[in-house]
Design an enzyme around this catalytic site. Sequence first.
Site, mmCIF file in Angstrom:
data_model
loop_
_atom_site.group_PDB
_atom_site.id
_atom_site.type_symbol
_atom_site.label_atom_id
_atom_site.label_comp_id
_atom_site.label_asym_id
_atom_site.label_seq_id
_atom_site.Cartn_x
_atom_site.Cartn_y
_atom_site.Cartn_z
ATOM 1 N N ASN A 51 -8.649 12.709 5.018
ATOM 2 C CA ASN A 51 -7.729 13.847 5.153
ATOM 3 C C ASN A 51 -7.524 14.293 6.596
ATOM 4 O O ASN A 51 -7.162 15.428 6.868
ATOM 5 C CB ASN A 51 -8.166 14.992 4.243
ATOM 6 C CG ASN A 51 -9.587 15.451 4.542
ATOM 7 O OD1 ASN A 51 -10.182 15.022 5.523
ATOM 8 N ND2 ASN A 51 -10.110 16.329 3.711
ATOM 9 N N LYS A 70 -10.095 12.825 12.436
ATOM 10 C CA LYS A 70 -10.925 11.846 11.725
ATOM 11 C C LYS A 70 -10.412 10.410 11.890
ATOM 12 O O LYS A 70 -9.268 10.204 12.310
ATOM 13 C CB LYS A 70 -10.981 12.239 10.245
ATOM 14 C CG LYS A 70 -11.674 13.592 9.989
ATOM 15 C CD LYS A 70 -11.760 13.870 8.486
ATOM 16 C CE LYS A 70 -12.509 15.146 8.173
ATOM 17 N NZ LYS A 70 -12.635 15.361 6.700
ATOM 18 N N GLU A 130 -21.939 23.277 14.562
ATOM 19 C CA GLU A 130 -21.218 22.012 14.671
ATOM 20 C C GLU A 130 -20.874 21.688 16.120
ATOM 21 O O GLU A 130 -20.991 20.532 16.553
ATOM 22 C CB GLU A 130 -19.932 22.076 13.835
ATOM 23 C CG GLU A 130 -20.196 22.129 12.334
ATOM 24 C CD GLU A 130 -18.936 22.342 11.501
ATOM 25 O OE1 GLU A 130 -19.051 22.388 10.260
ATOM 26 O OE2 GLU A 130 -17.827 22.458 12.081
ATOM 27 N N ARG A 170 -8.476 26.988 9.704
ATOM 28 C CA ARG A 170 -8.548 26.527 8.307
ATOM 29 C C ARG A 170 -7.151 26.623 7.680
ATOM 30 O O ARG A 170 -6.766 25.772 6.881
ATOM 31 C CB ARG A 170 -9.545 27.366 7.501
ATOM 32 C CG ARG A 170 -11.002 27.116 7.840
ATOM 33 C CD ARG A 170 -11.494 25.726 7.512
ATOM 34 N NE ARG A 170 -11.407 25.387 6.104
ATOM 35 C CZ ARG A 170 -12.074 24.383 5.530
ATOM 36 N NH1 ARG A 170 -12.896 23.616 6.260
ATOM 37 N NH2 ARG A 170 -11.925 24.116 4.270
ATOM 38 N N THR A 213 -8.312 20.815 1.354
ATOM 39 C CA THR A 213 -9.018 19.539 1.436
ATOM 40 C C THR A 213 -8.219 18.394 0.813
ATOM 41 O O THR A 213 -8.160 17.291 1.358
ATOM 42 C CB THR A 213 -10.381 19.648 0.699
ATOM 43 O OG1 THR A 213 -11.055 20.827 1.147
ATOM 44 C CG2 THR A 213 -11.247 18.427 0.947
ATOM 45 N N HIS A 257 -10.954 17.798 10.412
ATOM 46 C CA HIS A 257 -12.013 18.732 9.997
ATOM 47 C C HIS A 257 -11.815 20.050 10.722
ATOM 48 O O HIS A 257 -11.412 20.078 11.877
ATOM 49 C CB HIS A 257 -13.395 18.171 10.373
ATOM 50 C CG HIS A 257 -14.481 19.209 10.307
ATOM 51 N ND1 HIS A 257 -15.134 19.511 9.134
ATOM 52 C CD2 HIS A 257 -14.990 20.049 11.252
ATOM 53 C CE1 HIS A 257 -16.014 20.486 9.367
ATOM 54 N NE2 HIS A 257 -15.942 20.827 10.647
ATOM 55 N N TYR A 305 -22.746 16.614 7.873
ATOM 56 C CA TYR A 305 -22.335 16.855 6.486
ATOM 57 C C TYR A 305 -23.529 17.078 5.569
ATOM 58 O O TYR A 305 -23.415 16.872 4.359
ATOM 59 C CB TYR A 305 -21.454 15.705 5.996
ATOM 60 C CG TYR A 305 -20.026 15.797 6.485
ATOM 61 C CD1 TYR A 305 -19.206 16.875 6.119
ATOM 62 C CD2 TYR A 305 -19.467 14.818 7.299
ATOM 63 C CE1 TYR A 305 -17.895 16.968 6.556
ATOM 64 C CE2 TYR A 305 -18.146 14.897 7.740
ATOM 65 C CZ TYR A 305 -17.371 15.984 7.364
ATOM 66 O OH TYR A 305 -16.062 16.076 7.784
#
Length: 139
Positions: free
Chosen positions: A119, A16, A133, A92, A98, A122, A56
């Site tokens: 953060n 990000k 995605e 993950r 998060t 993703h 999103y």
Amino acid sequence: MDRGEITMERTLALIKPDATERNIIGDIISMIENKKFKITRLRSMMLTESKARQFYDVHSSKPFYNALIEYMTSGMIVAVELEKDNAVKDFRELIGDTNPVNAKDGTIRSKYAINQSSNSIHGSDSNENAIKEINLIFN
Ligand code: IDP
Ligand code: MG
């Protein structure tokens, strides 16, 4: 048919804007490669507002939605398609919670996330969303 092979899955990582800004793309990619994910595609880009909104869409009713879109379009991102057995779940785990306050030691967010919004990374949350995605980002 199950022939006893390892099932390779794909997932999508986005490095990000808060991370590309701080010159930690390489560190984050090293953490990913060290966990045996195979990079199958990689591209740096600016997300358009329209793509960010689609990406999103599930959060469109949340109070943080507009701020999230503004943040995700505020700078360069790096999209990385990853392949591994159990890619979605394992990735993950590697990115962590998060909110970095709750992210376990050794996770990318525990090391780099600034806060619950900025953060750093993703990761897709299901196989279905990974496919959606990947198609949205790489097409
Ligand atoms: P995830 O990225 O861990 O899957 P989601 O709940 O799907 O987390 O939220 C998507 C993204 O929206 C987060 O990664 C973060 O950048 C942002 N976000 C989530 N919750 C908040 C919040 O409470 N305030 C501000 N931004 C948030
Ligand atoms: Mg999510």
